[in-house]
Write a protein that holds these residues in place. Structure first.
Motif, PDB file in Angstrom:
ATOM      1  N   ARG A  68       0.834  -1.210   0.000  1.00  0.00           N
ATOM      2  CA  ARG A  68       0.000   0.000   0.000  1.00  0.00           C
ATOM      3  C   ARG A  68       0.863   1.251   0.000  1.00  0.00           C
ATOM      4  O   ARG A  68       0.596   2.216  -0.722  1.00  0.00           O
ATOM      5  CB  ARG A  68      -0.918   0.010   1.221  1.00  0.00           C
ATOM      6  N   ASP A  80      -1.719  10.661  -2.901  1.00  0.00           N
ATOM      7  CA  ASP A  80      -2.416  10.464  -1.629  1.00  0.00           C
ATOM      8  C   ASP A  80      -1.673  11.254  -0.561  1.00  0.00           C
ATOM      9  O   ASP A  80      -0.831  10.732   0.150  1.00  0.00           O
ATOM     10  CB  ASP A  80      -2.453   8.967  -1.292  1.00  0.00           C
ATOM     11  N   GLU A  84      -4.107   8.042   3.363  1.00  0.00           N
ATOM     12  CA  GLU A  84      -5.219   7.134   3.585  1.00  0.00           C
ATOM     13  C   GLU A  84      -4.771   5.676   3.629  1.00  0.00           C
ATOM     14  O   GLU A  84      -5.460   4.839   4.194  1.00  0.00           O
ATOM     15  CB  GLU A  84      -6.273   7.323   2.499  1.00  0.00           C
ATOM     16  N   TRP A  85      -3.666   5.345   3.036  1.00  0.00           N
ATOM     17  CA  TRP A  85      -3.181   3.972   3.048  1.00  0.00           C
ATOM     18  C   TRP A  85      -2.795   3.538   4.458  1.00  0.00           C
ATOM     19  O   TRP A  85      -2.789   2.350   4.758  1.00  0.00           O
ATOM     20  CB  TRP A  85      -2.002   3.812   2.092  1.00  0.00           C
ATOM     21  N   ASP A  87      -4.568   4.286   7.119  1.00  0.00           N
ATOM     22  CA  ASP A  87      -5.784   4.060   7.884  1.00  0.00           C
ATOM     23  C   ASP A  87      -6.537   2.805   7.478  1.00  0.00           C
ATOM     24  O   ASP A  87      -7.498   2.434   8.147  1.00  0.00           O
ATOM     25  CB  ASP A  87      -6.720   5.268   7.730  1.00  0.00           C
ATOM     26  N   LYS A  88      -6.148   2.158   6.410  1.00  0.00           N
ATOM     27  CA  LYS A  88      -6.834   0.942   5.974  1.00  0.00           C
ATOM     28  C   LYS A  88      -6.544  -0.186   6.952  1.00  0.00           C
ATOM     29  O   LYS A  88      -5.430  -0.298   7.481  1.00  0.00           O
ATOM     30  CB  LYS A  88      -6.383   0.542   4.577  1.00  0.00           C
ATOM     31  N   THR A  94      -9.541  -8.110   9.088  1.00  0.00           N
ATOM     32  CA  THR A  94     -10.713  -8.227   8.223  1.00  0.00           C
ATOM     33  C   THR A  94     -11.311  -9.621   8.210  1.00  0.00           C
ATOM     34  O   THR A  94     -12.184  -9.894   7.395  1.00  0.00           O
ATOM     35  CB  THR A  94     -10.349  -7.826   6.784  1.00  0.00           C
TER      36      THR A  94
END
Length: 124
Positions: A68, A80, A84-85, A87-88, A94
């Protein structure tokens, strides 16, 4: 909806799928081919549960984070600047734990079924 979260529902669906595969794809209907069909389905389930176990342990977290970051730094189309990478969620965060527990139960039940079928096969 609660029915689909039940581990026994997955087990019954597994029995039906194995029996259907057995009747559709085996050339001869005997106990040996039924055991082979169970083993093939068990092998697919085992690979899936081992992958989820490795993913749940966080093995791929660093690799995903690095990809990322590299993708955001090397991308010329989309800059970016906000990061934002970062915060993933990581891949280990998951995983659906209910699905993982149900699949783990299914693998253990398949081992029991396979052992019982093998005992029946060698006693006959």
């Amino acid at each position: 909806m609660q029915l689909f979260m039940n581990k026994w529902f997955y087990f019954l669906v597994n029995i039906l799928v194995v029996t259907l595969i057995f009747f559709l794809f085996t050339p001869k209907y005997d106990l040996e081919n039924y055991i082979n069909t169970w083993f093939y389905v068990f092998l697919l389930s085992l690979v899936a549960i081992l992958f989820l176990f490795i993913k749940k342990g966080g093995f791929f977290d660093g690799l995903a984070f690095s990809f990322r970051r590299f993708g955001s730094m090397m991308s010329k189309k989309k800059k970016d600047y906000m990061g934002e990478w970062k915060d993933k969620p990581a891949p280990s965060q998951t995983i659906n734990t209910t699905f993982y527990r149900n699949l783990r139960f299914l693998v253990w039940m398949q081992i029991v079924i396979l052992l019982l079928l093998m005992a029946l096969y060698y006693t006959i």
